[in-house]
Motif scaffolding. Structure first.
Motif, PDB file in Angstrom:
ATOM      1  N   UNK A  45      15.708 -11.695 -42.050  1.00  0.00           N
ATOM      2  CA  UNK A  45      15.794 -10.475 -41.248  1.00  0.00           C
ATOM      3  C   UNK A  45      15.342 -10.803 -39.830  1.00  0.00           C
ATOM      4  N   UNK A  46      16.187 -10.492 -38.873  1.00  0.00           N
ATOM      5  CA  UNK A  46      15.925 -10.787 -37.464  1.00  0.00           C
ATOM      6  C   UNK A  46      15.601  -9.495 -36.717  1.00  0.00           C
ATOM      7  N   UNK A  47      14.656  -9.597 -35.796  1.00  0.00           N
ATOM      8  CA  UNK A  47      14.368  -8.474 -34.911  1.00  0.00           C
ATOM      9  C   UNK A  47      13.708  -7.307 -35.581  1.00  0.00           C
ATOM     10  N   UNK A  48      12.857  -7.583 -36.574  1.00  0.00           N
ATOM     11  CA  UNK A  48      12.071  -6.511 -37.173  1.00  0.00           C
ATOM     12  C   UNK A  48      10.821  -6.238 -36.358  1.00  0.00           C
ATOM     13  N   UNK A  49       9.921  -5.446 -36.912  1.00  0.00           N
ATOM     14  CA  UNK A  49       8.670  -5.150 -36.215  1.00  0.00           C
ATOM     15  C   UNK A  49       7.919  -6.437 -35.913  1.00  0.00           C
ATOM     16  N   UNK A  50       7.863  -7.330 -36.898  1.00  0.00           N
ATOM     17  CA  UNK A  50       7.184  -8.606 -36.725  1.00  0.00           C
ATOM     18  C   UNK A  50       7.923  -9.490 -35.730  1.00  0.00           C
ATOM     19  N   UNK A  51       9.217  -9.257 -35.576  1.00  0.00           N
ATOM     20  CA  UNK A  51      10.014  -9.991 -34.608  1.00  0.00           C
ATOM     21  C   UNK A  51       9.994  -9.391 -33.219  1.00  0.00           C
ATOM     22  N   UNK A  52       9.064  -8.465 -32.989  1.00  0.00           N
ATOM     23  CA  UNK A  52       8.880  -7.829 -31.676  1.00  0.00           C
ATOM     24  C   UNK A  52      10.137  -7.104 -31.203  1.00  0.00           C
ATOM     25  N   UNK A  55      10.551  -5.037 -27.924  1.00  0.00           N
ATOM     26  CA  UNK A  55      10.546  -5.685 -26.617  1.00  0.00           C
ATOM     27  C   UNK A  55      11.759  -6.578 -26.400  1.00  0.00           C
ATOM     28  N   UNK A  56      12.633  -6.670 -27.377  1.00  0.00           N
ATOM     29  CA  UNK A  56      13.812  -7.534 -27.252  1.00  0.00           C
ATOM     30  C   UNK A  56      14.971  -6.790 -26.596  1.00  0.00           C
ATOM     31  N   UNK A  57      15.692  -7.489 -25.738  1.00  0.00           N
ATOM     32  CA  UNK A  57      16.917  -6.946 -25.163  1.00  0.00           C
ATOM     33  C   UNK A  57      18.053  -7.102 -26.179  1.00  0.00           C
ATOM     34  N   UNK A  58      19.057  -6.229 -26.122  1.00  0.00           N
ATOM     35  CA  UNK A  58      20.172  -6.346 -27.072  1.00  0.00           C
ATOM     36  C   UNK A  58      20.808  -7.728 -27.089  1.00  0.00           C
ATOM     37  N   UNK A  59      20.971  -8.348 -25.921  1.00  0.00           N
ATOM     38  CA  UNK A  59      21.599  -9.666 -25.903  1.00  0.00           C
ATOM     39  C   UNK A  59      20.696 -10.728 -26.519  1.00  0.00           C
ATOM     40  N   UNK A  60      19.374 -10.533 -26.459  1.00  0.00           N
ATOM     41  CA  UNK A  60      18.466 -11.469 -27.105  1.00  0.00           C
ATOM     42  C   UNK A  60      18.575 -11.374 -28.625  1.00  0.00           C
ATOM     43  N   UNK A  61      18.727 -10.181 -29.142  1.00  0.00           N
ATOM     44  CA  UNK A  61      18.890 -10.010 -30.588  1.00  0.00           C
ATOM     45  C   UNK A  61      20.166 -10.718 -31.064  1.00  0.00           C
ATOM     46  N   UNK A  62      21.227 -10.595 -30.278  1.00  0.00           N
ATOM     47  CA  UNK A  62      22.476 -11.252 -30.652  1.00  0.00           C
ATOM     48  C   UNK A  62      22.330 -12.767 -30.557  1.00  0.00           C
ATOM     49  N   UNK A  63      21.586 -13.253 -29.565  1.00  0.00           N
ATOM     50  CA  UNK A  63      21.350 -14.693 -29.453  1.00  0.00           C
ATOM     51  C   UNK A  63      20.587 -15.217 -30.666  1.00  0.00           C
ATOM     52  N   UNK A  78      22.137 -13.324 -43.342  1.00  0.00           N
ATOM     53  CA  UNK A  78      21.298 -13.045 -42.174  1.00  0.00           C
ATOM     54  C   UNK A  78      21.484 -11.585 -41.809  1.00  0.00           C
ATOM     55  N   UNK A  79      20.368 -10.848 -41.775  1.00  0.00           N
ATOM     56  CA  UNK A  79      20.398  -9.419 -41.476  1.00  0.00           C
ATOM     57  C   UNK A  79      19.794  -9.158 -40.103  1.00  0.00           C
ATOM     58  N   UNK A  80      20.335  -8.193 -39.398  1.00  0.00           N
ATOM     59  CA  UNK A  80      19.752  -7.761 -38.137  1.00  0.00           C
ATOM     60  C   UNK A  80      19.105  -6.399 -38.324  1.00  0.00           C
ATOM     61  N   UNK A  81      17.931  -6.239 -37.738  1.00  0.00           N
ATOM     62  CA  UNK A  81      17.207  -4.976 -37.811  1.00  0.00           C
ATOM     63  C   UNK A  81      17.734  -4.000 -36.758  1.00  0.00           C
ATOM     64  N   UNK A  82      17.869  -2.738 -37.150  1.00  0.00           N
ATOM     65  CA  UNK A  82      18.287  -1.677 -36.233  1.00  0.00           C
ATOM     66  C   UNK A  82      17.124  -0.699 -36.090  1.00  0.00           C
ATOM     67  N   UNK A  83      16.546  -0.638 -34.900  1.00  0.00           N
ATOM     68  CA  UNK A  83      15.399   0.242 -34.632  1.00  0.00           C
ATOM     69  C   UNK A  83      15.594   0.849 -33.248  1.00  0.00           C
ATOM     70  N   UNK A  84      16.174   2.027 -33.210  1.00  0.00           N
ATOM     71  CA  UNK A  84      16.549   2.627 -31.928  1.00  0.00           C
ATOM     72  C   UNK A  84      16.055   4.068 -31.827  1.00  0.00           C
ATOM     73  N   UNK A  85      16.013   4.545 -30.602  1.00  0.00           N
ATOM     74  CA  UNK A  85      15.531   5.900 -30.363  1.00  0.00           C
ATOM     75  C   UNK A  85      16.614   6.952 -30.586  1.00  0.00           C
ATOM     76  N   UNK A 102      26.741 -10.639 -38.349  1.00  0.00           N
ATOM     77  CA  UNK A 102      25.637 -10.304 -39.252  1.00  0.00           C
ATOM     78  C   UNK A 102      26.177 -10.010 -40.645  1.00  0.00           C
ATOM     79  N   UNK A 103      25.402 -10.405 -41.650  1.00  0.00           N
ATOM     80  CA  UNK A 103      25.810 -10.172 -43.041  1.00  0.00           C
ATOM     81  C   UNK A 103      25.321  -8.829 -43.573  1.00  0.00           C
ATOM     82  N   UNK A 104      24.353  -8.228 -42.896  1.00  0.00           N
ATOM     83  CA  UNK A 104      23.810  -6.954 -43.331  1.00  0.00           C
ATOM     84  C   UNK A 104      22.846  -6.429 -42.294  1.00  0.00           C
TER      85      UNK A 104
END
Length: 301
Positions: A45-52, A55-63, A78-85, A102-104
């Motif tokens: 899982x990428x870009x979760x709470x533990x993955x900060x 503070x990550x920009x959208x392009x950084x998450x994709x990188x 490989x899963x990407x975390x979605x945490x948006x306002x 992303x696979x999920x």
């Protein structure tokens, strides 16, 4: 071609390493990822709470996503975390994740707004309808102040791609509530390190880990032993691990776990502001926990 997500086993919530000048440290990210793969992880899982994530920009998450996909090379999902306002941004991020391989997804409820039950269900529904990717809902009312209840999951069960739950309510009874209500309709993954063994023994299918970022082999050993019915052996490692696992339930879990990963050679202490690296007595106290555990690190068979 997407890798199927089985929602079973250990899924590290990966750290996001930074360089001293606040850029993504992709070589270190990939080194940690390879250490996890070598230990037998079942997904990431990428870009979760533990993955900060905040503070990550959208392009950084994709990188990070593209880097992980290249390293994993179809071996595990490989899963990407979605945490948006906003719902609009959550949909956009989900569609970008799908477009970039992303696979999920792991999806959090709305950030910074304490949505009620109707609003929360509508939020998850909108994301599920906007993507074909399989989704794990992150149920963490302790930190995010929104509880996704059994009644809410009854409404969400009609969406086939909502498939799993990261169970972080800190109420172990909720595992049984979910099983009684839904059987195996939703896969359940324990999401609190200090309750991980208990969650597995109560029927969770997997473990979304934090300290796994520093101690992948010990984490996998506990999971494998517990699933094999070797509870006494799992408990021996778990008791050794507990002082470290408690680093996962502190507001500074990012700094604490990054310090642990640095101590085991697969991380660095660099964090992104407003977080700051640990200093002084606090850093010494956390290092003492880590070094005390390292001095008694179990020999795994």
């Amino acid at each position: 071609m997407h890798v199927p997500v089985r929602w079973e086993g250990v899924y590290p919530a990966l750290l996001t390493p930074f360089t001293a000048d606040d850029q993504l440290d992709l070589p270190l990210f990939e080194a940690n990822l390879r250490a996890q793969l070598d230990a037998g992880m079942h997904g990431f899982i990428i870009g979760g709470s533990l993955g900060e994530a905040s503070t990550l920009e959208p392009d950084e998450k994709i990188a990070l996503l593209k880097s992980a996909l290249a390293v994993c090379d179809g071996k595990v999902p490989v899963l990407l975390n979605i945490a948006e306002q906003s719902t609009k941004q959550a949909i956009k991020r989900a569609q970008e994740a799908e477009a970039n391989g992303a696979d999920g997804l792991m999806v959090l409820p709305p950030m910074r707004y304490p949505a009620d039950a109707r609003e929360t269900v509508a939020f998850f529904t909108a994301v599920a309808e906007a993507t074909s990717l399989p989704i794990m809902i992150y149920n963490n009312p302790y930190d995010y102040k929104i509880m996704t209840t059994v009644a809410m999951f009854e409404e969400l069960a009609k969406y086939d791609n909502i498939q799993a739950v990261k169970e972080s309510t800190r109420d172990l009874t909720n595992i049984t509530r979910m099983r009684n209500a839904f059987g195996d309709r939703f896969k359940l993954l324990g999401g609190v390190d200090t309750l991980a063994l208990e969650a597995i023994l109560l029927g969770c299918d997997g473990w979304v880990g934090g300290l796994v970022d520093a101690f992948p082999q010990e984490t996998m050993a506990i999971y494998d032993l517990a699933k094999a019915g070797q509870v006494s052996e799992a408990l021996d490692i778990y008791r050794w691990f507990m002082p470290l696992l408690e680093l996962d339930i502190h507001p500074k879990l990012v700094q604490y776990i990054k310090l642990a990963a640095t101590a085991t050679g697969i991380g660095s202490e660099h964090v992104r502001a407003p977080r700051l690296p640990l200093i002084g007595t606090e850093r010494e106290q956390v290092l003492n926990v880590i070094n005390s555990a390292l001095a008694k690190r179990p020999v795994l068979v």
